[in-house]
Write a protein that holds these residues in place. Structure first.
Motif, PDB file in Angstrom:
ATOM      1  N   ALA A  67       0.835  -1.214   0.000  1.00  0.00           N
ATOM      2  CA  ALA A  67       0.000   0.000   0.000  1.00  0.00           C
ATOM      3  C   ALA A  67       0.861   1.252   0.000  1.00  0.00           C
ATOM      4  O   ALA A  67       2.016   1.231   0.431  1.00  0.00           O
ATOM      5  CB  ALA A  67      -0.920  -0.008   1.219  1.00  0.00           C
ATOM      6  N   ASP A  68       0.266   2.362  -0.481  1.00  0.00           N
ATOM      7  CA  ASP A  68       1.020   3.613  -0.539  1.00  0.00           C
ATOM      8  C   ASP A  68       1.189   4.216   0.842  1.00  0.00           C
ATOM      9  O   ASP A  68       2.130   4.945   1.100  1.00  0.00           O
ATOM     10  CB  ASP A  68       0.295   4.590  -1.464  1.00  0.00           C
ATOM     11  CG  ASP A  68       0.165   4.004  -2.853  1.00  0.00           C
ATOM     12  OD1 ASP A  68       1.194   3.867  -3.534  1.00  0.00           O
ATOM     13  OD2 ASP A  68      -0.970   3.618  -3.236  1.00  0.00           O
ATOM     14  N   GLU A  69       0.224   3.957   1.708  1.00  0.00           N
ATOM     15  CA  GLU A  69       0.406   4.364   3.102  1.00  0.00           C
ATOM     16  C   GLU A  69      -0.264   3.317   3.983  1.00  0.00           C
ATOM     17  O   GLU A  69      -1.289   2.753   3.604  1.00  0.00           O
ATOM     18  CB  GLU A  69      -0.216   5.736   3.379  1.00  0.00           C
ATOM     19  CG  GLU A  69       0.042   6.182   4.815  1.00  0.00           C
ATOM     20  CD  GLU A  69      -0.500   7.568   5.135  1.00  0.00           C
ATOM     21  OE1 GLU A  69      -1.427   8.022   4.453  1.00  0.00           O
ATOM     22  OE2 GLU A  69       0.004   8.158   6.099  1.00  0.00           O
ATOM     23  N   ILE A  70       0.327   3.048   5.131  1.00  0.00           N
ATOM     24  CA  ILE A  70      -0.256   2.080   6.052  1.00  0.00           C
ATOM     25  C   ILE A  70      -0.481   2.783   7.382  1.00  0.00           C
ATOM     26  O   ILE A  70       0.392   3.504   7.872  1.00  0.00           O
ATOM     27  CB  ILE A  70       0.691   0.878   6.253  1.00  0.00           C
ATOM     28  CG1 ILE A  70       0.999   0.217   4.901  1.00  0.00           C
ATOM     29  CG2 ILE A  70       0.065  -0.143   7.204  1.00  0.00           C
ATOM     30  CD1 ILE A  70       2.083  -0.840   4.972  1.00  0.00           C
ATOM     31  N   LEU A  71      -1.693   2.590   7.954  1.00  0.00           N
ATOM     32  CA  LEU A  71      -1.974   3.141   9.277  1.00  0.00           C
ATOM     33  C   LEU A  71      -1.974   1.999  10.266  1.00  0.00           C
ATOM     34  O   LEU A  71      -2.546   0.938  10.000  1.00  0.00           O
ATOM     35  CB  LEU A  71      -3.358   3.792   9.317  1.00  0.00           C
ATOM     36  CG  LEU A  71      -3.693   4.835   8.265  1.00  0.00           C
ATOM     37  CD1 LEU A  71      -5.096   5.367   8.507  1.00  0.00           C
ATOM     38  CD2 LEU A  71      -2.672   5.973   8.337  1.00  0.00           C
TER      39      LEU A  71
END
Ligand SMILES: Nc1ncnc2c1ncn2[C@@H]1O[C@H](COP(=O)(O)OP(=O)(O)OP(=O)(O)O)[C@@H](O)[C@H]1O
Ligand SMILES: Nc1ncnc2c1ncn2[C@@H]1O[C@H](COP(=O)(O)OP(=O)(O)OP(=O)(O)O)[C@@H](O)[C@H]1O
Ligand SMILES: [Mg+2]
Ligand SMILES: [Mg+2]
Lengths: 578, 612
Positions: A527-531
């Motif tokens: 993913a482009d960002e992971i939370l």
């Protein structure tokens, strides 16, 4: 209505002719003046009148009943539709608190309770009124004293039925409530039958059943006795009036004030009233029932619906498909009972990019997924899609643009085909089959006896956990919405199949904005960002590499899944109990 | 009625309207006898009720007779018989009083019996459903069973409660016929000559009416099924924006339902004018023939009056039976549907001398076990393996390979079609089902929770366990912390199906429930699939201590879940393809090794073509 009036009207005249006939007959006995032919003619006249009136009465009763029932059925059909519509419209928080068994009871049993009332209740009441009013006029005009005595039971019944109505209403309500409890218990038992079996808990469940069942029985007895007391009392008062009428009337005949025929007319009229009087009790009962059922039914129809009602909003215009959370706060429930689930969630998924969310159970991941299609209303902050607040666009357009897979997959009792096409019932064969292929279901479906037409779900072939989840994935795929949320969509699927699904889906829909929630890092690491979410807060964020470098919670997860790392094991050794 | 175009693939509700194919037909001849066996326990009440009914009918018949007597013999103009009249009135008052009491008794008693019978029937159905085989329950929608448990019993009760009228009416009918014949045989016969006509009419009318009513009921249950589905699936419907389409589809169903109901109503009502006409005919006969007879002195006026009264009373019940035909139809059908539930066969049953396994070491063996749910699709083929006491084994394999089915067979949800499943060397078919339950506990793949408190849910059927046991189990699965944070802690009340918890939390509770049962054998079917690896690892460490010496079967897709297992079984298409320790299987380099590599690799690392 008119038919009711007429049919009861005709009923009124029958005793009159009976009386005439009796008088005529009596006439002979007393060696009356009239000639044989005249008497004969009078008899025939009475006979024809009686026959004619009876047939007319029957015809009008038929028309009346038919229209009564049609009225019932039409009202019932409208109520049905309204209920269905309402149930679908009521928002998710309503359904969280409502028990399905309760809703079903209201939609089915309470509807039946109301449906029978208009014809049986209303029509009977009108008929009785006509009979009593018309009869009183006829009788009182014939003989005031005797008339009044014959009708003396009317006020008694009126008062008694008013009392009974109040009692019965209360008892019906109580019975219906207890029945609901019993219903819910039975429904849960049947839904969870595997758990019941697995734990050999049949005896336990029967005990629970008995507890609820005897509560129902007890109030049913109370209701029964209330009804019986009022009904039998009404019958009694009627017969007392009859006795009085005979007494007074008999004396009058003896005194020569009236003829035997007149007395017969009175008594015949009272006999006709006997049936309706018996029915008053029933009517009161069904009125009480209909009004409790109605109250329960309309409670749902009138339930306020904060999200889905209100002013018409403009449609969502998707230009890119960007999703933005700005300081979102959220808690389930209202007022006092509200527990905060999300606090200050801010992120931005750019068009065509992918956001990954990970975190322990209950950290609020699915809640985020539910807020985007506005299944619930945020309690603070705002959610924007292409710079439009989700609260300021129409629900229809919003939910149409947000697709994906929910964590709980629901399989409908229908063919595989209809299940896959559920979100897009207009799609063609090719689309459905392609969706089946992408979800790696095609091979399985091809081996089913009816291929895509095979019935699945509760009545058909039960699916394994992974198969169910793949049906949901296929369903989500077929919608092809610009924003796609996958909530733990592959938890029950093996790595091999998951990879193939992933390849097919990504290949097809690379342009979509996606939010992927998963416990398996392989699904989110690209993913482009992971939370990383914990207790409703974002505690780590970044790309896979950034998070690994952080050596925080995400890195721990990673090393656990990618083979045991000694540092994590050591950390765990401290927290584990014993 | 909007008749727009409907989506070609849009359906709601199960499209099958006949329940009969699911529930076999009842053996018709015995319906009455079967019902009677439910009434029999109340024989004393029933006897009193019958006496009351007879007394009631007798007084009901007597009242017109007394009036007749009064008119004939006492109230003769001129014959000053005030005293006689008073005594007749006194007598009538007595009869009326008895009538009142008898009426009260009959209604109360019959109502009471009806309520009891219905409660008993419902319980019998419920208890039976606890025993019928799961393969039946798998194929039966809960909604359909519920409608039998609930609305059919309701209909029956409504009917039975009012059936006191019917009993009385039937007795009354006979009483009236006899009285008419006794009063004057000739006139009586003439009057009753109407009855055959009635029978002929009914003979032609009944089949049509019955068909119409059946159709109306069918459409009813279709509409109700669709409603139930809408209620259960509401979240999916919302997410898929099917609300509008569904509303239209449902309107179609409701309209169809309306049409069939209207037709049934029409058929029910055509009878009314016929019956009324016949009543009129009978009265006309009495007036003419009776009148002539009175004229010729063959008949007293009083008798003629009595005839007129009785004829009205005679046709009243017939009339109301006609009007209430739909009610009777419904009751009959409901009764049948209830019996159908009671007649569903139990296939998994204890043998007569079933062994009650008291102590269990926890050894399991599958011996050439084959199984399928439907003959077309074989699910397990000749699967053999054994697990020694205290061993922890893992079952892995692609989805649909038969892992959950293996677990189901071990708990004897079904019997294998061939081969044997044994615990401690005893074939499961020789053990009592309760004792299997005492030694095997399961975490099912779909976590199911009941509405109620968390405490009740974790403890469930192990009612002897206390708060400490429950907390210990919750701690072991790492649920204690979040439970403690909930308002009320362990007394936090779950919504239906645990809907106010997240899926992972539900899974943890269902896991804790299995631990509290404290059995020798534990089956974990994807017990931590919706839990993150960190929490999972904590659980594993706690379990290593808690489950020391117990046998465990762990089913999982995520291979990290099974790292502590002694041995791994690999299922593929219902066959056991590999078996051994992690290292052994890696060395074979088969299915397991491939799954393993995929598990640990990012999607970007290994191109999918290489995995084939
Ligand atoms: N009650 C049932 N009736 C009919 N077929 C069933 C039933 N339960 C399972 N099946 C079929 O049997 C096969 C094996 O199912 P099972 O649930 O054992 O798979 P599984 O290995 O547990 O898969 P998963 O990993 O997806 O849970 C599947 O093809 C499934 O469709
Ligand atoms: N319908 C609901 N009503 C009340 N509380 C709820 C509801 N759904 C979830 N919660 C609570 O909100 C919190 C977050 O739940 P959520 O489903 O978002 O978790 P999650 O991160 O998706 O967890 P999981 O990994 O187990 O799916 C949990 O503590 C849960 O108990
Ligand atoms: Mg979740
Ligand atoms: Mg499974």
């Amino acid at each position: 209505m008119v038919a009711t009036l007429l049919s009861s009207g005709f009923q009124l005249f029958i005793p009159r002719y009976l009386g005439k006939a009796v008088d005529n007959a009596q006439g002979f006995l007393q060696g009356a003046v009239a000639g044989v032919a005249e008497i004969e003619a009078a008899l025939w006249l009475s006979a024809w009148m009686i026959l004619g009136l009876s047939i007319l009465r029957g015809l009008f009763a038929m028309v009346q009943n038919y229209f009564g029932e049609s009225l019932n059925d039409c009202i019932a059909a409208d109520l049905r539709k309204a209920f269905y519509h309402r149930v679908q419209q009521l928002d998710a928080s309503f359904h969280d608190n409502a028990h399905t068994g309760d809703l079903i009871t209201r939609g089915m049993l309470d509807l039946e309770g109301i449906r029978h009332f208009p014809s049986t209740g209303l029509v009977r009441t009108v008929m009785l009124l006509v009979l009593v009013v018309g009869g009183s006029i006829l009788l009182i005009s014939t003989d005031a004293v005797l008339g009044l005595i014959s009708l003396s039971f009317v006020p008694v019944i009126a008062v008694r039925s008013a009392i009974a109505r109040i009692q019965l209403r209360y008892l019906w309500l109580k019975q219906q409530e207890r029945l609901t409890v019993l219903t819910n218990a039975m429904e849960e038992n049947l839904t969870g039958i595997r758990i019941v079996r697995a734990f050999a808990a049949q005896a336990h469940e029967l005990l629970r059943f008995d507890k609820h069942s005897s509560a129902v029985r007890q109030v049913a007895f109370e209701r029964l006795m209330a009804r019986v007391r009022s009904m039998t009392f009404m019958g009694f008062s009627f017969f007392v009036a009859l006795t009085l009428a005979l007494w007074v009337g008999g004396n009058k005949v003896l005194a020569g004030e009236i003829t035997v025929g007149t007395l017969t007319e009175f008594l015949a009229f009272m006999m006709i009233l006997q049936m309706p009087v018996r029915q008053i009790g029933m009517t009161v009962n069904s009125y009480a029932r209909a009004s409790t059922c109605g109250a329960r039914f309309f409670e749902i129809l009138d339930y306020p619906n904060p999200i889905e009602s209100g002013k018409t909003l403009p449609d969502l215009k998707i230009t890119k498909g960007e999703v933005r959370f700005e300081g979102v706060h959220f808690g389930y429930g209202e007022g006092e009972t509200r527990v905060n689930v999300l606090s200050d969630i801010t992120f931005n998924v750019q068009a065509g990019k992918t956001l990954g969310i990970v975190g322990p159970p209950g950290s609020g991941k699915s809640t985020i997924a539910r807020l985007i299609p506005r299944l619930y209303e945020v309690t603070g902050g705002r959610i924007l899609i292409d710079d439009q607040d989700v609260r300021e666009v129409s629900l229809h357009s919003l939910r149409g643009s947000v697709g994906g897979v929910q964590q709980d997959s629901f399989v409908f009792t229908a063919s595989v085909d209809s299940n896959i096409a559920y979100g897009n019932p207009w799609s063609d064969d090719a689309g459905v089959i392609q969706a089946g292929r992408d979800a790696q279901l095609h091979d399985f479906i091809s081996q089913l006896p009816g291929n895509y037409q095979t019935l699945v779900g509760e009545r058909g072939v039960s699916l394994s956990g992974g198969q169910r989840q793949r049906v949901s994935i296929a369903r989500g795929n077929l919608i092809n919405a610009p924003i796609c949320i996958l909530d733990d969509a592959t938890a029950a699927i093996d790595a091999d199949t998951e990879r193939r699904i992933h390849d097919a889906v990504i290949a097809r829909h690379d342009h979509r904005t996606s939010i992927v929630i998963s416990h398996r890092l392989v699904s989110v690491m690209h993913a482009d960002e992971i939370l990383f979410l914990e207790e409703g807060k974002i505690i780590e964020r970044g790309t896979h590499e950034e998070l690994l470098d952080l050596r925080g919670r995400y890195a721990e997860l990673h090393s656990l899944q990618m083979g045991a790392s000694s540092s994590v094991e050591a950390a765990l050794a401290q927290v584990s109990p014993g | 009625m909007s008749r727009g175009v409907r989506p070609p693939r849009g359906v709601i509700g199960a499209q099958v309207s006949h329940d009969e194919e699911m529930f076999g037909r009842v053996f018709d001849g015995r319906v009455m006898r079967r019902f009677f066996s439910f009434v029999w326990p109340y024989q004393r009440l029933l006897a009193f009720a019958l006496i009351a009914v007879l007394v009631f009918v007798a007084t009901q018949l007597a009242i017109p007779l007394v009036i007749l007597y009064a008119i004939d013999h006492v109230i003769q103009p001129g014959a000053a018989a005030t005293v006689a009249l008073s005594s007749v009135i006194m007598f009538l008052a007595g009869v009326v009083l008895v009538n009142y009491l008898a009426n009260y008794c009959q209604e109360a008693l019959v109502g009471r019996i009806a309520e009891n019978v219905v409660v008993d029937l419902r319980r019998a159905m419920f208890a039976h459903l606890q025993r019928v085989s799961l393969s039946f329950m798998d194929k039966t929608e809960v909604g359909r069973v519920m409608s039998r448990l609930q609305s059919d019993t309701g209909t029956l009760q409504e009917f039975l409660e009012t059936s006191v009228f019917a009993i009385g009416d039937v007795v009354l009918l006979f009483g009236i016929v006899i009285t008419l014949l006794v009063l004057d045989a000739e006139l009586g016969l003439l009057t009753l000559s109407i009855v055959p006509i009635l029978l002929v009419v009914r003979y032609f009318w009944l089949p049509h009416a019955r068909a119409a009513f059946r159709r109306a009921r069918e459409t009813n249950s279709m509409a109700n099924g669709a409603l139930a589905e809408a209620i259960h699936s509401v979240r999916t419907v919302k997410a898929m924006v099917r609300g509008k389409d569904n509303h239209e589809l449902y309107s179609d169903l409701a309209d169809l339902n309306l049409t069939t109901h209207l037709r049934a109503a029409k058929l029910a009502q055509v009878n009314v004018p016929i019956v009324d006409g016949l009543t009129g005919g009978a009265m006309a006969i009495i007036v003419i023939v009776g009148g002539r007879m009175v004229f010729s002195g063959a008949l007293e006026v009083g008798v003629m009056v009595a005839f007129l009264f009785y004829v009205q009373r005679f046709f009243d019940p017939i009339r109301s039976l006609t009007i209430q035909y739909s009610m009777m139809q419904r009751a009959t059908v409901s009764g049948q549907r209830i019996l159908e539930v009671l007649d569903v066969p139990e296939t998994v049953i204890d043998v007569p001398d079933a062994l009650d396994l008291v102590n269990c070491t926890g050894a399991i063996s599958f011996d050439q076990v084959s199984f399928h749910y439907t003959p077309e699709i074989s699910v397990l083929e000749a699967v053999s393996f054994s697990v020694s006491p205290g061993e922890k084994i893992a079952i892995v394999g692609p989805t649909g390979s038969g892992k959950s089915t293996t677990a189901a067979l071990l708990r004897r949800f079904y019997d294998p079609l061939s081969g044997r499943v044994c615990i401690d060397g005893h074939d499961l078919r020789t053990l009592s089902q309760d004792s299997i339950g005492r030694h095997v506990s399961m975490v099912l793949q779909e976590p199911f929770l009941f509405s109620g408190t968390i405490f009740e849910n974790i403890r469930y059927a192990s009612v002897t366990k206390n708060t400490a046991d429950v907390e210990r189990a919750a701690q072991a699965v790492g649920a204690h912390d979040f439970i403690a944070r909930l308002p009320g802690g362990y007394l936090f009340v779950l919504d239906q199906g645990g809907g106010n918890l997240s899926l992972g939390q539900r899974q943890l509770l269902s896991f804790a429930r299995a631990l509290v049962a404290d059995t020798r054998i534990l089956v974990l079917d994807e017990a931590t699939a919706n839990v993150d690896s960190y929490s999972e690892r904590k659980i594993q460490r706690a379990l290593n201590i808690l489950l020391e010496g117990r046998t465990a079967i762990v089913i999982a897709h995520r291979l990290a879940t099974i790292r502590d297992c002694d041995r791994i079984l690999v299922l593929n298409h219902g066959r056991l393809v590999e078996e051994g320790s992690h290292q052994e299987l890696m060395d074979i380099d088969g299915l397991y090794a491939r799954l393993c590599r995929l598990n640990y690799a990012s999607f970007d690392d290994v191109p999918s073509s290489a995995t084939r």
